[in-house]
Write a protein that holds these residues in place. Structure first.
Motif, PDB file in Angstrom:
ATOM      1  N   ARG A 230       0.854  -1.187   0.000  1.00 48.12           N
ATOM      2  CA  ARG A 230       0.000   0.000   0.000  1.00 48.12           C
ATOM      3  C   ARG A 230       0.890   1.237   0.000  1.00 48.12           C
ATOM      4  NH1 ARG A 230      -2.656   4.737  -0.123  1.00 48.12           N
ATOM      5  NH2 ARG A 230      -4.088   5.152   1.603  1.00 48.12           N
ATOM      6  N   LEU A 231       0.791   2.023  -1.053  1.00 50.91           N
ATOM      7  CA  LEU A 231       1.592   3.225  -1.197  1.00 50.91           C
ATOM      8  C   LEU A 231       0.795   4.478  -0.836  1.00 50.91           C
ATOM      9  CD1 LEU A 231       3.360   2.349  -4.567  1.00 50.91           C
ATOM     10  CD2 LEU A 231       4.199   1.982  -2.235  1.00 50.91           C
ATOM     11  N   PRO A 232       1.485   5.475  -0.255  1.00 47.97           N
ATOM     12  CA  PRO A 232       2.920   5.559  -0.031  1.00 47.97           C
ATOM     13  C   PRO A 232       3.348   4.785   1.210  1.00 47.97           C
ATOM     14  CG  PRO A 232       1.890   7.519   0.854  1.00 47.97           C
ATOM     15  CD  PRO A 232       0.787   6.716   0.191  1.00 47.97           C
ATOM     16  N   THR A 233       4.631   4.513   1.286  1.00 49.52           N
ATOM     17  CA  THR A 233       5.191   3.966   2.508  1.00 49.52           C
ATOM     18  C   THR A 233       5.492   5.113   3.469  1.00 49.52           C
ATOM     19  OG1 THR A 233       7.457   4.133   1.701  1.00 49.52           O
ATOM     20  CG2 THR A 233       6.260   2.080   1.215  1.00 49.52           C
ATOM     21  N   ILE A 234       5.724   4.786   4.717  1.00 46.79           N
ATOM     22  CA  ILE A 234       6.103   5.805   5.691  1.00 46.79           C
ATOM     23  C   ILE A 234       7.423   6.450   5.289  1.00 46.79           C
ATOM     24  CG2 ILE A 234       6.763   6.189   8.093  1.00 46.79           C
ATOM     25  CD1 ILE A 234       3.756   5.728   7.631  1.00 46.79           C
ATOM     26  N   GLU A 235       8.318   5.672   4.696  1.00 50.24           N
ATOM     27  CA  GLU A 235       9.608   6.206   4.261  1.00 50.24           C
ATOM     28  C   GLU A 235       9.442   7.245   3.159  1.00 50.24           C
ATOM     29  OE1 GLU A 235      10.051   2.524   6.370  1.00 50.24           O
ATOM     30  OE2 GLU A 235       8.862   2.975   4.561  1.00 50.24           O
ATOM     31  N   GLU A 236       8.479   7.027   2.272  1.00 46.51           N
ATOM     32  CA  GLU A 236       8.203   8.006   1.213  1.00 46.51           C
ATOM     33  C   GLU A 236       7.710   9.320   1.816  1.00 46.51           C
ATOM     34  OE1 GLU A 236       7.698   9.841  -2.446  1.00 46.51           O
ATOM     35  OE2 GLU A 236       8.627   7.887  -2.103  1.00 46.51           O
ATOM     36  N   VAL A 237       6.794   9.233   2.742  1.00 47.87           N
ATOM     37  CA  VAL A 237       6.272  10.438   3.389  1.00 47.87           C
ATOM     38  C   VAL A 237       7.392  11.190   4.088  1.00 47.87           C
ATOM     39  CG1 VAL A 237       4.691  11.317   5.151  1.00 47.87           C
ATOM     40  CG2 VAL A 237       3.972   9.435   3.662  1.00 47.87           C
ATOM     41  N   ALA A 238       8.261  10.463   4.783  1.00 47.51           N
ATOM     42  CA  ALA A 238       9.359  11.109   5.505  1.00 47.51           C
ATOM     43  C   ALA A 238      10.316  11.806   4.552  1.00 47.51           C
ATOM     44  CB  ALA A 238      10.107  10.073   6.340  1.00 47.51           C
ATOM     45  N   ALA A 239      10.635  11.167   3.437  1.00 50.43           N
ATOM     46  CA  ALA A 239      11.594  11.743   2.496  1.00 50.43           C
ATOM     47  C   ALA A 239      11.109  13.074   1.937  1.00 50.43           C
ATOM     48  CB  ALA A 239      11.863  10.763   1.355  1.00 50.43           C
ATOM     49  N   THR A 240       9.834  13.194   1.705  1.00 43.54           N
ATOM     50  CA  THR A 240       9.302  14.414   1.088  1.00 43.54           C
ATOM     51  C   THR A 240       9.140  15.558   2.080  1.00 43.54           C
ATOM     52  OG1 THR A 240       7.021  13.680   1.392  1.00 43.54           O
ATOM     53  CG2 THR A 240       8.093  13.106  -0.687  1.00 43.54           C
ATOM     54  N   THR A 241       9.401  15.317   3.357  1.00 38.25           N
ATOM     55  CA  THR A 241       9.247  16.369   4.361  1.00 38.25           C
ATOM     56  C   THR A 241      10.576  16.840   4.930  1.00 38.25           C
ATOM     57  OG1 THR A 241       8.958  14.742   6.142  1.00 38.25           O
ATOM     58  CG2 THR A 241       6.973  15.537   5.025  1.00 38.25           C
ATOM     59  N   GLU A 242      11.686  16.402   4.325  1.00 38.68           N
ATOM     60  CA  GLU A 242      13.004  16.796   4.817  1.00 38.68           C
ATOM     61  C   GLU A 242      13.556  17.978   4.029  1.00 38.68           C
ATOM     62  OE1 GLU A 242      15.338  13.231   4.755  1.00 38.68           O
ATOM     63  OE2 GLU A 242      14.447  12.471   6.607  1.00 38.68           O
ATOM     64  N   ALA A 243      12.760  19.006   3.846  1.00 37.14           N
ATOM     65  CA  ALA A 243      13.161  20.170   3.075  1.00 37.14           C
ATOM     66  C   ALA A 243      14.052  21.080   3.914  1.00 37.14           C
ATOM     67  CB  ALA A 243      11.927  20.943   2.616  1.00 37.14           C
ATOM     68  N   PRO A 244      15.279  21.377   3.465  1.00 39.33           N
ATOM     69  CA  PRO A 244      16.152  22.281   4.216  1.00 39.33           C
ATOM     70  C   PRO A 244      15.585  23.699   4.235  1.00 39.33           C
ATOM     71  CG  PRO A 244      17.113  21.760   2.080  1.00 39.33           C
ATOM     72  CD  PRO A 244      15.930  20.868   2.236  1.00 39.33           C
ATOM     73  N   GLN A 245      15.771  24.380   5.372  1.00 38.98           N
ATOM     74  CA  GLN A 245      15.183  25.711   5.514  1.00 38.98           C
ATOM     75  C   GLN A 245      15.754  26.719   4.521  1.00 38.98           C
ATOM     76  OE1 GLN A 245      14.105  27.683   9.203  1.00 38.98           O
ATOM     77  NE2 GLN A 245      14.601  25.820  10.343  1.00 38.98           N
ATOM     78  N   ASP A 246      16.978  26.479   4.032  1.00 41.67           N
ATOM     79  CA  ASP A 246      17.600  27.446   3.126  1.00 41.67           C
ATOM     80  C   ASP A 246      17.349  27.125   1.652  1.00 41.67           C
ATOM     81  OD1 ASP A 246      19.147  25.186   2.976  1.00 41.67           O
ATOM     82  OD2 ASP A 246      21.066  26.206   3.245  1.00 41.67           O
ATOM     83  N   ALA A 247      16.467  26.162   1.380  1.00 40.93           N
ATOM     84  CA  ALA A 247      16.153  25.831  -0.014  1.00 40.93           C
ATOM     85  C   ALA A 247      15.526  27.034  -0.715  1.00 40.93           C
ATOM     86  CB  ALA A 247      15.206  24.646  -0.072  1.00 40.93           C
ATOM     87  N   ALA A 248      15.854  27.206  -1.974  1.00 42.00           N
ATOM     88  CA  ALA A 248      15.290  28.337  -2.720  1.00 42.00           C
ATOM     89  C   ALA A 248      13.777  28.254  -2.784  1.00 42.00           C
ATOM     90  CB  ALA A 248      15.887  28.375  -4.127  1.00 42.00           C
ATOM     91  N   VAL A 249      13.270  27.037  -2.970  1.00 43.08           N
ATOM     92  CA  VAL A 249      11.820  26.795  -2.977  1.00 43.08           C
ATOM     93  C   VAL A 249      11.526  25.899  -1.784  1.00 43.08           C
ATOM     94  CG1 VAL A 249       9.894  25.780  -4.236  1.00 43.08           C
ATOM     95  CG2 VAL A 249      11.678  27.026  -5.474  1.00 43.08           C
ATOM     96  N   HIS A 250      10.712  26.392  -0.884  1.00 50.27           N
ATOM     97  CA  HIS A 250      10.481  25.723   0.393  1.00 50.27           C
ATOM     98  C   HIS A 250       8.980  25.652   0.660  1.00 50.27           C
ATOM     99  CE1 HIS A 250      10.392  25.245   4.815  1.00 50.27           C
ATOM    100  NE2 HIS A 250      11.543  24.644   4.661  1.00 50.27           N
TER     101      HIS A 250
END
Length: 295
Positions: free
Chosen positions: A205-225
């Motif tokens: 069953r997608l998404p996995t918990i790992e997928e959700v976690a990966a998409t929320t690790e946005a660095p604060q200094d990213a140009a698009v945040h």
């Protein structure tokens, strides 16, 4: 009838449903836990006057690519638009998909005629957003997501089919899906499992918990945040659909501020909950048609 298509992206492929049609192209992007099938009833109402494709994001539906960074899932949308040969499409996203279409536009990777955002906003400043994103990666949140939505479940074909039918049986009283066509809910639930079983014979069953976690690790200094300043980077027209019982209804004044922040932005209030794409498809399709006519 839609046609299954796929697009090569780094690490695999994105699956999509090509609904055909002619006229202004429209790319439809779902939210976390959903997939391209969620747009079926909206797409039907956009035809034949629009060229319509709905995509499965990374780690969702029948896409084989998964997220390794927080930006891949929205950067992929530029790959899809280029592969389709589209110029100045409408980009329309629901929930997380609303941020995805905003981000790919803010990054300058696609130049859409307009962006449509359906209850999919980012309203906090960067420090506040970072705290909220970190919370989504907590063990407690992971367990809540597994329990509520079955993310990452591994089931063989029999239990998988039973799980799908359980989702359909809940439609009349479900807090997200009440009012939706049960066949639409069935299609989304079925597509939420991998197209092929894993080595152990289970479907995931997608998404996995790992997928959700990966998409929320946005660095604060990213140009698009995923924070409110992203809207400063979008110069094309934006229409925001705000359901009166959706996730952002209590923050309407902030949403109205985004809409008022630049010319050619509009806030459209709709009756319904967060999942209006499935529960009120005629109303959502009407907004998309109006947006297309305005540009």
């Amino acid at each position: 009838m839609s046609t299954e298509v796929s697009f090569a992206v780094p690490g695999g492929s994105l699956a999509a449903l090509d609904h055909g049609g002619t006229g202004r192209p429209v790319l439809l992007v779902h939210g976390t836990g959903h997939n391209a099938a969620a747009w079926g009833a909206v797409a039907d109402r956009l035809l034949p006057g629009h060229r319509v494709v709905a995509v499965d994001l990374r780690g969702h539906g029948h896409s084989t690519a998964v997220s390794e960074t927080a930006e891949q899932y929205w950067r992929d949308l530029a790959v899809v638009v280029e592969a389709l040969g589209w110029e100045r499409p409408l980009l329309v996203g629901h929930s997380t998909g609303g941020y995805a279409v905003t981000a790919v536009t803010a990054a300058g990777l696609v130049e859409p005629a307009a962006v449509g955002i359906v209850d999919g906003l980012v309203l906090d400043d960067r420090p506040t957003a970072a705290k909220a994103l970190a919370e989504t990666r907590s063990a407690r949140t992971a367990e809540d997501l597994r329990r509520a939505f079955g993310y990452g479940l591994r089931l063989d074909s029999g239990p998988r089919d039973a799980w799908i039918e359980e989702q359909v049986s809940r439609v009349p009283t479900d807090w997200l899906n009440a009012g939706a066509d049960p066949e639409l809910v069935r299609a989304v639930a079925a597509r939420s499992f991998t197209a092929e079983p894993a080595a152990d014979g289970c479907f995931v069953r997608l998404p996995t918990i790992e997928e959700v976690a990966a998409t929320t690790e946005a660095p604060q200094d990213a140009a698009v945040h995923p924070s409110v300043d992203v809207y400063d980077l979008v110069t094309c027209p934006i229409t925001i659909v705000l359901p009166d019982q959706g996730f952002y209804a209590r923050r309407r004044s902030e949403v109205a501020g985004i809409a008022a922040g630049r010319d050619r932005r509009e806030l459209v209030d709709l009756a319904g909950g967060h999942n209006v794409v499935m529960t009120h498809p005629a109303a959502v399709a009407a907004v998309i048609r109006d947006l297309a006519e305005s540009v």
